[in-house]
Design a protein around this motif. Structure first.
Motif, PDB file in Angstrom:
ATOM      1  N   LEU A   1     -17.744 -35.176  55.685  1.00 57.51           N
ATOM      2  CA  LEU A   1     -18.487 -34.062  54.660  1.00 57.51           C
ATOM      3  C   LEU A   1     -19.313 -34.725  54.057  1.00 57.51           C
ATOM      4  N   ARG A   2     -20.401 -35.938  54.937  1.00 57.17           N
ATOM      5  CA  ARG A   2     -21.258 -36.479  54.516  1.00 57.17           C
ATOM      6  C   ARG A   2     -21.367 -37.136  52.623  1.00 57.17           C
ATOM      7  N   PRO A   3     -20.872 -37.505  52.310  1.00 54.70           N
ATOM      8  CA  PRO A   3     -21.030 -37.310  50.589  1.00 54.70           C
ATOM      9  C   PRO A   3     -22.295 -38.695  50.169  1.00 54.70           C
ATOM     10  N   ASP A   4     -22.707 -38.380  49.383  1.00 55.06           N
ATOM     11  CA  ASP A   4     -23.067 -39.754  48.308  1.00 55.06           C
ATOM     12  C   ASP A   4     -22.701 -40.147  47.655  1.00 55.06           C
ATOM     13  N   LEU A   5     -22.099 -39.724  47.288  1.00 58.20           N
ATOM     14  CA  LEU A   5     -20.904 -40.255  46.076  1.00 58.20           C
ATOM     15  C   LEU A   5     -19.230 -39.797  45.921  1.00 58.20           C
ATOM     16  N   GLY A   6     -18.693 -40.798  45.903  1.00 62.51           N
ATOM     17  CA  GLY A   6     -17.318 -40.292  45.609  1.00 62.51           C
ATOM     18  C   GLY A   6     -17.325 -40.474  44.020  1.00 62.51           C
ATOM     19  N   VAL A   7     -16.052 -39.897  43.069  1.00 61.63           N
ATOM     20  CA  VAL A   7     -15.952 -39.539  41.442  1.00 61.63           C
ATOM     21  C   VAL A   7     -14.703 -39.217  41.602  1.00 61.63           C
ATOM     22  N   ILE A   8     -14.092 -40.650  40.816  1.00 62.24           N
ATOM     23  CA  ILE A   8     -12.101 -40.544  40.654  1.00 62.24           C
ATOM     24  C   ILE A   8     -12.174 -40.791  39.067  1.00 62.24           C
TER      25      ILE A   8
ATOM     26  N   THR B   1     -17.500 -44.986  52.597  1.00 60.18           N
ATOM     27  CA  THR B   1     -17.521 -43.962  53.032  1.00 60.18           C
ATOM     28  C   THR B   1     -18.915 -43.117  52.311  1.00 60.18           C
ATOM     29  N   PRO B   2     -19.262 -42.741  51.230  1.00 58.60           N
ATOM     30  CA  PRO B   2     -20.279 -42.283  50.168  1.00 58.60           C
ATOM     31  C   PRO B   2     -21.210 -43.064  51.105  1.00 58.60           C
ATOM     32  N   SER B   3     -22.526 -42.458  50.862  1.00 61.40           N
ATOM     33  CA  SER B   3     -23.375 -43.585  50.750  1.00 61.40           C
ATOM     34  C   SER B   3     -24.015 -44.441  49.337  1.00 61.40           C
ATOM     35  N   HIS B   4     -23.547 -44.024  48.472  1.00 54.90           N
ATOM     36  CA  HIS B   4     -23.069 -44.737  47.371  1.00 54.90           C
ATOM     37  C   HIS B   4     -22.318 -45.639  46.637  1.00 54.90           C
ATOM     38  N   GLY B   5     -20.829 -45.478  47.792  1.00 49.04           N
ATOM     39  CA  GLY B   5     -19.636 -45.674  47.321  1.00 49.04           C
ATOM     40  C   GLY B   5     -18.937 -45.044  46.184  1.00 49.04           C
ATOM     41  N   TRP B   6     -18.250 -45.576  45.086  1.00 45.70           N
ATOM     42  CA  TRP B   6     -17.136 -44.649  44.414  1.00 45.70           C
ATOM     43  C   TRP B   6     -17.779 -45.058  43.168  1.00 45.70           C
ATOM     44  N   ILE B   7     -17.284 -44.229  42.186  1.00 46.38           N
ATOM     45  CA  ILE B   7     -17.326 -44.430  41.035  1.00 46.38           C
ATOM     46  C   ILE B   7     -16.023 -44.230  40.030  1.00 46.38           C
ATOM     47  N   ASN B   8     -15.631 -45.009  38.960  1.00 47.68           N
ATOM     48  CA  ASN B   8     -14.288 -44.286  38.825  1.00 47.68           C
ATOM     49  C   ASN B   8     -14.406 -44.596  36.713  1.00 47.68           C
ATOM     50  N   LEU B   9     -14.123 -43.134  36.050  1.00 49.38           N
ATOM     51  CA  LEU B   9     -13.789 -43.108  34.845  1.00 49.38           C
ATOM     52  C   LEU B   9     -12.561 -43.269  34.463  1.00 49.38           C
ATOM     53  N   HIS B  10     -12.485 -44.492  33.249  1.00 50.15           N
ATOM     54  CA  HIS B  10     -11.269 -44.990  33.500  1.00 50.15           C
ATOM     55  C   HIS B  10     -11.104 -44.863  31.184  1.00 50.15           C
ATOM     56  N   PHE B  11     -10.230 -44.929  30.956  1.00 51.39           N
ATOM     57  CA  PHE B  11      -9.882 -44.718  29.523  1.00 51.39           C
ATOM     58  C   PHE B  11      -9.714 -45.806  28.628  1.00 51.39           C
TER      59      PHE B  11
ATOM     60  N   GLY C   1     -11.842 -46.299  24.343  1.00 52.19           N
ATOM     61  CA  GLY C   1     -13.231 -46.237  24.873  1.00 52.19           C
ATOM     62  C   GLY C   1     -13.053 -45.600  26.666  1.00 52.19           C
ATOM     63  N   ALA C   2     -14.140 -45.209  26.656  1.00 52.59           N
ATOM     64  CA  ALA C   2     -14.206 -45.135  28.234  1.00 52.59           C
ATOM     65  C   ALA C   2     -14.806 -45.617  29.199  1.00 52.59           C
ATOM     66  N   SER C   3     -14.981 -46.162  30.270  1.00 52.11           N
ATOM     67  CA  SER C   3     -15.618 -47.173  30.865  1.00 52.11           C
ATOM     68  C   SER C   3     -16.406 -46.267  32.345  1.00 52.11           C
TER      69      SER C   3
END
Length: 307
Positions: free
Chosen positions: A76-83, A97-107, A131-133
């Motif tokens: 799918l050629r993703p630019d960013l993974g969001v988890i 795999t995504p060009s910008h890697g993955w970011i994570n919303l953590h509570f 909070g959330a990060s």
């Protein structure tokens, strides 16, 4: 950007909806497989799967992010993974795999409460603030640099479910801002500061009420394990779920830890400090009921809840 979103439970849905309404293109939603739920064990899609299908987004159902899933995502050629609370680990080569890697919303306010159950542990520990990060995913657990965070005071009566729902809504906005910042090239991530603490997944024993603890700790534990895995105690050799509680009035008569008594039409239970009030309980094999109604049906005295 082309986004891949990974999430499973209800707290991930606000983030999915927020990103779906943005200018970015969600090329796939990864979520855990449909699972049997309820007494009738009806096979049910995850909340994220249901929301994705409603939004018309393609869904990849997988309990593990294995080589097959990695191939699907890479195509799918993703630019960013969001988890957001997917329930599984992202490892190499998928991590890169995504060009910008993955970011994570953590509570949580990282590095406090890295791990699977941050909101629950925050309440059990009596934290006044959580909070959330949003952070960059790295191989080490929840250890990546943080793009942004929001803080929230912990309401004194909040359960883990209520607090998590609130953080999920506020966190969705934070996540969307970070995604846009990465797209614009303006996002900046900073290393985590402070000593990490860890929030392991809770089990049934975590929900066992320790009546020999102070009232504040008892209340924090009950709220921290509500709704999952649920608070429980043993009374007269029978297991009783504790669904809702509150502090007793300051002038309530003292009780020994675990001792139960009816006072001003309220069921009180003693702790190592002040008593607390049982508001709603669920005896084994029965539905939820007002604690005063349950007490009247016991026809017993001198009951003690086992710690």
């Amino acid at each position: 950007m082309r986004l891949v979103f990974a999430g499973t439970p209800a707290p991930a849905v606000p983030s999915l909806r927020r990103l779906a309404s943005s200018d970015h293109d969600i090329v796939a939603v990864v979520t855990r497989r449909d699972a049997p739920l309820g007494r009738k064990r009806i096979v049910t899609p995850s909340p994220v799967a249901a929301a994705a299908e409603e939004l018309g987004l393609p869904v990849i159902r997988a309990d593990r992010l294995d080589a097959g899933v990695t191939e699907q995502i890479a195509a799918l050629r993703p630019d960013l993974g969001v988890i957001v609370a997917y329930g599984g680990l992202v490892r190499e080569p998928l991590l890169s795999t995504p060009s910008h890697g993955w970011i994570n919303l953590h509570f949580s306010l990282l590095p406090r409460w890295r791990g699977a159950a941050p909101v629950q542990h925050a309440l059990i520990a009596g934290d006044a603030q959580t909070g959330a990060s949003v952070f960059q995913l790295v191989p080490e657990l929840d250890a990546g640099d943080v793009f942004g965070a929001i803080a929230q005071e912990v309401p004194p009566s909040a359960t883990a479910g209520e607090l998590l729902a609130s953080l999920a809504e506020d966190g969705a906005g934070l996540l969307a801002d970070v995604v846009q910042g990465i797209a614009d090239g303006t996002a900046t991530a900073r290393p985590q500061q402070g000593e990490p603490t860890y929030a392991s997944k809770l089990g049934d024993d975590d929900g066992r009420v320790r009546w020999d603890e102070p009232a504040s700790a008892v209340l924090g534990r009950i709220r921290g394990v509500t709704p999952e895995p649920g608070a429980h105690t043993t009374i007269d050799d029978a297991r009783v779920k504790v669904l809702a509680v509150r502090p007793a009035a300051p002038d309530a008569p003292p009780l020994a830890p675990g001792a139960l008594a009816l006072h001003s039409r309220e069921v009180h239970v003693g702790t190592s400090s002040a008593p607390i009030v049982l508001e709603t309980v669920q005896p084994a094999g029965k539905g939820a009921m007002r604690a005063a109604d349950w007490w009247r049906g016991l026809r017993a005295t001198d009951l003690v809840a086992a710690s």
